[in-house]
Design an enzyme around this catalytic site. Structure first.
Site, PDB file in Angstrom:
ATOM      1  N   CYS A   1      64.341  49.299   3.334  1.00 10.55           N
ATOM      2  CA  CYS A   1      62.911  49.302   3.650  1.00 10.55           C
ATOM      3  C   CYS A   1      62.047  49.833   2.517  1.00 10.55           C
ATOM      4  O   CYS A   1      60.845  49.605   2.492  1.00 10.55           O
ATOM      5  CB  CYS A   1      62.651  50.110   4.920  1.00 10.55           C
ATOM      6  SG  CYS A   1      63.471  49.441   6.371  1.00 10.55           S
TER       7      CYS A   1
ATOM      8  N   GLN B   1      70.328  52.140  12.592  1.00  8.23           N
ATOM      9  CA  GLN B   1      69.029  52.794  12.460  1.00  8.23           C
ATOM     10  C   GLN B   1      68.471  53.177  13.827  1.00  8.23           C
ATOM     11  O   GLN B   1      67.788  54.198  13.955  1.00  8.23           O
ATOM     12  CB  GLN B   1      68.060  51.883  11.715  1.00  8.23           C
ATOM     13  CG  GLN B   1      68.460  51.648  10.266  1.00  8.23           C
ATOM     14  CD  GLN B   1      67.347  51.057   9.434  1.00  8.23           C
ATOM     15  OE1 GLN B   1      66.173  51.147   9.776  1.00  8.23           O
ATOM     16  NE2 GLN B   1      67.714  50.458   8.311  1.00  8.23           N
TER      17      GLN B   1
ATOM     18  N   ARG C   1      47.607  45.718  19.056  1.00  6.74           N
ATOM     19  CA  ARG C   1      47.270  45.586  20.480  1.00  6.74           C
ATOM     20  C   ARG C   1      46.004  46.412  20.723  1.00  6.74           C
ATOM     21  O   ARG C   1      46.048  47.643  20.782  1.00  6.74           O
ATOM     22  CB  ARG C   1      48.419  46.070  21.359  1.00  6.74           C
ATOM     23  CG  ARG C   1      49.684  45.219  21.202  1.00  6.74           C
ATOM     24  CD  ARG C   1      50.739  45.582  22.225  1.00  6.74           C
ATOM     25  NE  ARG C   1      51.935  44.774  22.067  1.00  6.74           N
ATOM     26  CZ  ARG C   1      52.105  43.543  22.562  1.00  6.74           C
ATOM     27  NH1 ARG C   1      51.125  42.991  23.251  1.00  6.74           N
ATOM     28  NH2 ARG C   1      53.237  42.883  22.364  1.00  6.74           N
TER      29      ARG C   1
ATOM     30  N   SER D   1      58.766  49.903  14.931  1.00  8.83           N
ATOM     31  CA  SER D   1      57.974  48.985  14.116  1.00  8.83           C
ATOM     32  C   SER D   1      58.157  47.544  14.579  1.00  8.83           C
ATOM     33  O   SER D   1      59.170  47.187  15.172  1.00  8.83           O
ATOM     34  CB  SER D   1      58.361  49.110  12.646  1.00  8.83           C
ATOM     35  OG  SER D   1      59.752  48.872  12.478  1.00  8.83           O
TER      36      SER D   1
ATOM     37  N   HIS E   1      56.165  45.718  10.072  1.00  6.56           N
ATOM     38  CA  HIS E   1      57.012  46.255   8.997  1.00  6.56           C
ATOM     39  C   HIS E   1      57.771  45.100   8.358  1.00  6.56           C
ATOM     40  O   HIS E   1      58.895  44.786   8.749  1.00  6.56           O
ATOM     41  CB  HIS E   1      57.967  47.279   9.605  1.00  6.56           C
ATOM     42  CG  HIS E   1      58.934  47.902   8.654  1.00  6.56           C
ATOM     43  ND1 HIS E   1      58.803  47.866   7.275  1.00  6.56           N
ATOM     44  CD2 HIS E   1      60.097  48.598   8.891  1.00  6.56           C
ATOM     45  CE1 HIS E   1      59.819  48.495   6.717  1.00  6.56           C
ATOM     46  NE2 HIS E   1      60.619  48.940   7.672  1.00  6.56           N
TER      47      HIS E   1
ATOM     48  N   CYS F   1      61.495  55.838   4.967  1.00  7.98           N
ATOM     49  CA  CYS F   1      62.898  56.012   5.334  1.00  7.98           C
ATOM     50  C   CYS F   1      63.631  54.700   5.075  1.00  7.98           C
ATOM     51  O   CYS F   1      63.068  53.619   5.234  1.00  7.98           O
ATOM     52  CB  CYS F   1      63.036  56.428   6.796  1.00  7.98           C
ATOM     53  SG  CYS F   1      62.324  55.267   7.985  1.00  7.98           S
TER      54      CYS F   1
ATOM     55  N   GLY G   1      67.633  52.501   4.976  1.00 10.56           N
ATOM     56  CA  GLY G   1      69.014  52.422   5.409  1.00 10.56           C
ATOM     57  C   GLY G   1      69.950  53.133   4.456  1.00 10.56           C
ATOM     58  O   GLY G   1      69.761  53.104   3.244  1.00 10.56           O
TER      59      GLY G   1
END
Length: 391
Positions: free
Chosen positions: A89, A156, A220, A246, A347, A377, A379
Site C-alpha cells: 500500500c 491484513q 456516502r 477502506s 484506497h 501501513c 503488508g
C-alpha cells in the site's frame, strides 16, 4: 545535500469497483495524471528524467512494467524512462521517497513519482494465482516463514482485528471514526477543497452514460451510525466490517519532484519541500501497526515533535490504524485526515501514496499550515513516513 521540492501534485477522483473508471485500462489511467502534471507545470516533457510508479497488483493489464506502459500511453516522449515498484500500500509513497532521494543525491533534477491501480480490472490477489490453466489461488508465503512466525498465512484483516483488540477499540468507536471520514470527505467535496488536486477525466455513471468524473464515488453523504451498525462483521468475534475498512477503488495520482536547479531552469513554483523520508519495518503478523513506530523514528530524525505538525494523513486502510496512531503519538484528531480518508474516498492501493500527498500538500497550503506528515501501513509490517514543509 540538495533539497527536493514538490512542484505539482494531482490525482483522479476515486472510482468504485465497476464504477466510473472501470473502462479505463490502467496504463491509460496512469497516462492521464502524467499528462496533467506536465501540462500544469509547463515543463518540457523531455526534461523528465524518470517516472517512478507504484502498483501492487502487477498482473493482467498491470503486468509488463505498468510504469513504462503509462509513459508510452502518455504525451511524454519515448525517451523518458520509468520503473514500477511494489511496497504494497505504500508503493507510491515510496515512489515519492525514491524520487526525493534522487534529487537530494544530486543524480537527477526532475522526477515524477506516481501510482496507479485498477482494482476493478486487476483485483486483489490476481498476482497470486497459478494461471488460467488452473486458476487457483496460491499461497506466496514460504513454509519457512510460516514456521518462523507460527502462522498459517498473513492477513491484513486479522492484523486490523489485533490492533483494535490491543488498543481497546470497540466497533462503535471504529464506526464513529468511519462516519466522520465520510462527513469530512463530503464537506471537502461540497466546498471545492479537492478542486486543485483532481484531474477531471471521462467516466461512466450508473446508467452507462459518459460523464466527466470529478468527484470521488465512494463518499456516502448520508453515512450514519445506524447504517454502519447494519453491516456484517467480517471475522467471528471481531469488530471489523466493510464500513470501517477502506473501499476498493480505481485511481491514479502523481507528484512532480524537482531540484532547485530545475525550478530555476523551468520557472517552477515550489509547493512544498521534502523535510524527511523514513521507512521502517516491524512485526509482520499484526502488520498494520508499524506506522506508529515509523512516526516516532521520523520525528526523532527530523528533530521534531508531533505538536510541530499542522496536518497529518494516516491512511485509513482500516479504522483501528489511524485510531491507534492517534493514541500512540498523542496527536490531535482535528488535524488528522481533515478531508476524509480511504474509508470514504477509497484506497487504490499502489496509487494511494501519491494520492494522499496530493491531498496533504493542497490542504496544508489552503489552511496556511507549515508542516505535514504522511504515513502508510503496508503488508509485511512495513511503514513509510514522509514529512513536508509547505511553501
Amino acid at each position: 545535500m540538495a533539497t527536493a521540492y514538490i512542484v505539482a501534485a494531482n490525482r483522479t477522483a476515486g472510482g468504485r469497483k465497476n464504477g466510473a473508471l472501470a473502462e479505463w485500462h490502467p496504463g491509460d489511467l496512469g497516462a492521464q495524471v502524467l499528462n496533467a502534471i506536465v501540462a500544469e507545470t509547463g515543463v518540457d516533457p523531455k526534461a523528465i528524467e524518470d517516472v517512478i510508479m507504484g502498483c501492487v497488483s502487477q498482473a493482467g493489464e498491470q503486468a509488463g512494467q505498468i510504469g513504462r506502459t503509462a509513459v508510452l500511453a502518455s504525451n511524454l516522449p519515448n525517451s523518458v524512462p520509468a520503473v514500477t515498484i511494489d511496497r504494497q500500500c505504500g508503493s507510491s509513497q515510496q515512489s515519492i521517497q525514491f524520487a526525493a532521494q534522487a534529487i537530494m543525491s544530486g543524480t537527477q533534477d526532475l522526477v515524477i513519482a506516481a501510482g496507479v491501480e485498477s482494482m476493478t480490472r486487476c483485483p486483489m490477489g490476481i498476482n497470486a494465482r497459478a494461471g488460467k490453466v488452473f486458476d487457483i489461488p496460491t499461497d506466496p508465503t514460504p513454509k519457512s516463514v510460516k514456521e518462523k512466525f507460527g502462522i498459517k498465512h498473513f492477513s491484513q484483516f486479522a492484523g486490523a482485528e489485533m490492533i483494535a483488540k490491543k488498543h481497546g477499540h470497540t466497533k462503535e468507536q471504529l464506526d464513529a471514526f468511519s462516519v466522520e471520514s465520510h462527513r469530512r470527505a463530503a464537506a471537502a467535496t461540497k466546498s471545492g477543497a479537492f478542486a486543485k488536486e483532481i484531474v477531471i477525466i471521462k467516466g461512466r455513471n450508473g446508467e452507462g452514460q459518459e460523464v466527466m468524473h470529478d468527484k470521488d464515488e465512494g463518499i456516502r453523504y448520508d453515512a450514519s451510525m445506524e447504517g454502519m451498525a447494519s453491516l456484517k462483521i467480517l471475522m467471528e468475534d471481531g469488530v471489523m466490517t466493510a464500513a470501517n475498512a477502506s473501499q476498493i477503488c480505481d485511481g491514479a495520482s502523481a507528484v512532480m519532484i524537482a531540484s532547485e536547479a530545475a525550478i530555476k531552469a523551468h520557472n517552477l513554483t515550489p509547493l512544498a519541500r521534502i523535510h524527511n523520508v523514513t521507512v521502517t519495518a516491524g512485526d509482520p503478523v499484526i502488520m498494520l501497526e508499524e506506522p506508529l513506530f515509523a512516526t516516532d523514528r521520523a520525528l526523532q530524525r527530523a528533530g521534531m515533535k508531533i505538536g510541530d505538525i499542522d496536518l497529518y494523513e494516516v491512511n485509513e486502510a482500516f479504522a483501528p490504524v489511524p485510531l491507534a496512531w492517534l493514541k500512540h503519538v498523542g496527536a490531535d484528531p482535528s488535524k488528522l485526515n481533515v478531508n476524509g480518508g480511504a474509508i470514504s474516498l477509497g484506497h487504490p492501493l499502489g496509487a494511494s501514496g501519491t494520492k494522499l500527498m496530493a491531498t496533504l500538500v493542497h490542504a496544508l497550503r489552503a489552511r496556511g499550515g507549515k508542516y505535514g506528515l504522511q504515513t502508510m501501513c503496508e503488508g509485511g509490517g512495513v511503514a513509510n513516513v514522509t514529512i513536508i514543509e509547505a511553501l
